[in-house]
Scaffold this motif. Sequence first.
Motif, PDB file in Angstrom:
ATOM      1  N   LEU A 105     -16.073   4.197  -0.781  1.00  0.00           N
ATOM      2  CA  LEU A 105     -14.525   4.209  -1.289  1.00  0.00           C
ATOM      3  C   LEU A 105     -13.885   5.305  -0.845  1.00  0.00           C
ATOM      4  O   LEU A 105     -12.798   5.192  -0.214  1.00  0.00           O
ATOM      5  CB  LEU A 105     -14.721   3.958  -3.007  1.00  0.00           C
ATOM      6  CG  LEU A 105     -13.238   4.263  -3.476  1.00  0.00           C
ATOM      7  CD1 LEU A 105     -12.292   2.814  -3.089  1.00  0.00           C
ATOM      8  CD2 LEU A 105     -13.181   4.334  -5.109  1.00  0.00           C
ATOM      9  N   LYS A 137       2.036   2.641   2.710  1.00  0.00           N
ATOM     10  CA  LYS A 137       1.529   3.221   3.848  1.00  0.00           C
ATOM     11  C   LYS A 137       2.098   2.702   5.324  1.00  0.00           C
ATOM     12  O   LYS A 137       2.265   1.527   5.149  1.00  0.00           O
ATOM     13  CB  LYS A 137       0.062   3.298   4.008  1.00  0.00           C
ATOM     14  CG  LYS A 137      -0.739   3.678   2.857  1.00  0.00           C
ATOM     15  CD  LYS A 137      -2.097   3.665   3.004  1.00  0.00           C
ATOM     16  CE  LYS A 137      -2.852   4.099   1.874  1.00  0.00           C
ATOM     17  NZ  LYS A 137      -4.442   3.907   1.891  1.00  0.00           N
ATOM     18  N   SER A 160       0.725  -1.325   0.115  1.00  0.00           N
ATOM     19  CA  SER A 160      -0.201  -0.202   0.009  1.00  0.00           C
ATOM     20  C   SER A 160       0.618   1.216  -0.013  1.00  0.00           C
ATOM     21  O   SER A 160       0.328   2.395  -0.339  1.00  0.00           O
ATOM     22  CB  SER A 160      -0.756   0.165   1.191  1.00  0.00           C
ATOM     23  OG  SER A 160      -0.196   0.101   2.474  1.00  0.00           O
ATOM     24  N   ARG A 215      -9.134   1.665  -8.315  1.00  0.00           N
ATOM     25  CA  ARG A 215      -9.807   1.057  -7.455  1.00  0.00           C
ATOM     26  C   ARG A 215     -11.220   0.960  -7.572  1.00  0.00           C
ATOM     27  O   ARG A 215     -11.993   0.350  -7.033  1.00  0.00           O
ATOM     28  CB  ARG A 215      -9.517   1.209  -5.707  1.00  0.00           C
ATOM     29  CG  ARG A 215      -8.006   0.814  -5.724  1.00  0.00           C
ATOM     30  CD  ARG A 215      -7.707   0.817  -4.261  1.00  0.00           C
ATOM     31  NE  ARG A 215      -7.262   2.200  -3.710  1.00  0.00           N
ATOM     32  CZ  ARG A 215      -6.360   2.672  -3.721  1.00  0.00           C
ATOM     33  NH1 ARG A 215      -5.269   2.048  -4.140  1.00  0.00           N
ATOM     34  NH2 ARG A 215      -6.276   3.691  -3.258  1.00  0.00           N
ATOM     35  N   LEU A 274      -6.212   5.573  -6.612  1.00  0.00           N
ATOM     36  CA  LEU A 274      -7.371   5.677  -6.312  1.00  0.00           C
ATOM     37  C   LEU A 274      -8.533   5.466  -7.263  1.00  0.00           C
ATOM     38  O   LEU A 274      -9.660   4.643  -7.132  1.00  0.00           O
ATOM     39  CB  LEU A 274      -7.772   6.960  -5.584  1.00  0.00           C
ATOM     40  CG  LEU A 274      -9.382   7.183  -5.057  1.00  0.00           C
ATOM     41  CD1 LEU A 274      -9.729   6.349  -3.977  1.00  0.00           C
ATOM     42  CD2 LEU A 274      -9.290   8.536  -4.442  1.00  0.00           C
ATOM     43  N   SER A 314     -13.347   4.920   2.930  1.00  0.00           N
ATOM     44  CA  SER A 314     -12.475   3.477   3.027  1.00  0.00           C
ATOM     45  C   SER A 314     -11.047   3.862   2.775  1.00  0.00           C
ATOM     46  O   SER A 314     -10.133   3.395   3.620  1.00  0.00           O
ATOM     47  CB  SER A 314     -12.925   2.219   2.498  1.00  0.00           C
ATOM     48  OG  SER A 314     -12.818   2.579   0.902  1.00  0.00           O
ATOM     49  N   GLU A 315     -10.878   4.769   1.932  1.00  0.00           N
ATOM     50  CA  GLU A 315      -9.553   5.348   1.417  1.00  0.00           C
ATOM     51  C   GLU A 315      -9.062   6.444   2.023  1.00  0.00           C
ATOM     52  O   GLU A 315      -7.943   7.067   1.857  1.00  0.00           O
ATOM     53  CB  GLU A 315      -9.467   5.431  -0.292  1.00  0.00           C
ATOM     54  CG  GLU A 315      -9.459   4.088  -1.057  1.00  0.00           C
ATOM     55  CD  GLU A 315      -8.536   3.310  -0.675  1.00  0.00           C
ATOM     56  OE1 GLU A 315      -7.690   3.420  -0.427  1.00  0.00           O
ATOM     57  OE2 GLU A 315      -8.947   1.794  -1.021  1.00  0.00           O
ATOM     58  N   ASP A 353      -1.179   9.023  -6.372  1.00  0.00           N
ATOM     59  CA  ASP A 353      -2.243   8.376  -5.247  1.00  0.00           C
ATOM     60  C   ASP A 353      -3.587   8.595  -5.746  1.00  0.00           C
ATOM     61  O   ASP A 353      -4.339   7.690  -5.728  1.00  0.00           O
ATOM     62  CB  ASP A 353      -1.960   9.511  -4.000  1.00  0.00           C
ATOM     63  CG  ASP A 353      -0.830   9.269  -3.146  1.00  0.00           C
ATOM     64  OD1 ASP A 353      -0.071   8.126  -3.582  1.00  0.00           O
ATOM     65  OD2 ASP A 353      -0.356  10.055  -2.373  1.00  0.00           O
TER      66      ASP A 353
END
Length: 487
Positions: free
Chosen positions: A328, A7, A5, A408, A405, A331-332, A401
């Motif tokens: 989404l 992260k 990820s 997804r 996104l 959650s992101e 980023d």
Amino acid sequence: MRSPSGKIVVFTALPLEYRAVRSHVVDLQRIDHEAGTIFEHGRIPGTNWEVYLTQVGQGNQGTAILTERAIQMIRPDAVFFTGIAGSMKDDLALGDVVVATRVFAYHGGKQESTFKTRPETWPASHRLEQAARFAALDPHWAHVLLPAGREAPEVHFKPIAAGEVVVNAGASALQDLLDGHYNGVAAIETEGAGFAGAASLADQVPALVIRGISDRADGSKQHTDAGGFQLIAADNAAALTIAVVKALPSPEVTTAKLLSSHSAVASPLTTALVGQQLKEPMPVAWRTELLPTRSMESATLEVHLIAEGSPRLPMRQMNQLKDKLVSLGRSEAFFTATEEVSGVLEDEFAAAYARDPRNGRNVGLMITRSGQRSCWESLPRSTSLHMPVLDSKHTQERVADLLRLLLRLSADVPPTRFAPALALDPAELLTVMSLDAARNSNSAALARSGRGGAVQITPDEVWDAANVDAAVPTIAEELTLRLMQHF
């Protein structure tokens, strides 16, 4: 297996520990979990890692719950617990840093005529421990990350013990237990067991505990705290944590490294990193053409993926996608857990967006019936300059980023190819400089696009849908360079 990820989450217990880590992180934005836990998201200069910070308070039980919560929400590649601890060894100086090679939960046991210990134990992540050892080899790591004039601490790689008791006595039954059964531990604290246990259960997320020595756990804590050693220890632990993150492989160069080391199988992927030039740019539904804007809207970056070969989406699917955009985004962590998100369904598009004119925040996600996927966010602001800042490095990272996104956000029938586009609208009343420089500046020249209105980078290259994810860093770099040419 958990997908990478890019992260990292850093946990702390005390406010001074949190501030020590926070001082090394830039571009901070608040993110709220739906249960109320507050995170701050930012980046460490010189790395491509996304870093999330949170303060969990003291105690193993609460730490375990919040560690699990953060892992489920953020899906990080690694987690750290950073803070202060009491020394259990005479050869550790105040201010030294201990990297926990193993964490012992020392309160487990069975009481019979004697107390028989039944400890739980968790080893450090090998990958993170190796990164810490590598970082500590650099004789200058502390000089770069600590305040000027601060002496570099010694770094020790030893086990630690974690329980529910703050130890501050030279002689006690607990000290006898620790000395008799955990003689090898170098430090004692009250969160590491909950943290390590939760990380181990959560899909074996790599975890590392780093502690600065603030007292000797021998009754002298009041004296050492008054001497400022808590702050020194917290600063030293935070600095080493940042050094360890910098020693980790960059998440955005992993693919390139694999390509260079496996050249025999790399050629198809290498080709995928180059887009196919179009004879004419594909049409784009720009954000301001579909959604109403406000007269005083702040400079906003928008990213689009134009879908080629995508069938026109039916309205029943668009209605479902409207709700999916909100979920989404939350959650992101694109939308915060507490901000009000507006959902819109029109004849040609569905969108979810949030606006807060008080701080210039403007973020949103959109999908059109033709399959175009779009998202946008306002440029970061400098608190000293009170205006949006266009930082090329930060912009390139954010474009990457936002592209990920959008990838997804899937429809039932995937497109065959994607063409990326970029815009900055409005492209006036902003300053072009690094965010670090903007924080230390009280004045800056206004930047204008030279044309007025928006700067739009049209989609004139396409990538196969199966390969576009690997090409994201390349696409982000190209779009950002073309954007910066306008300034």
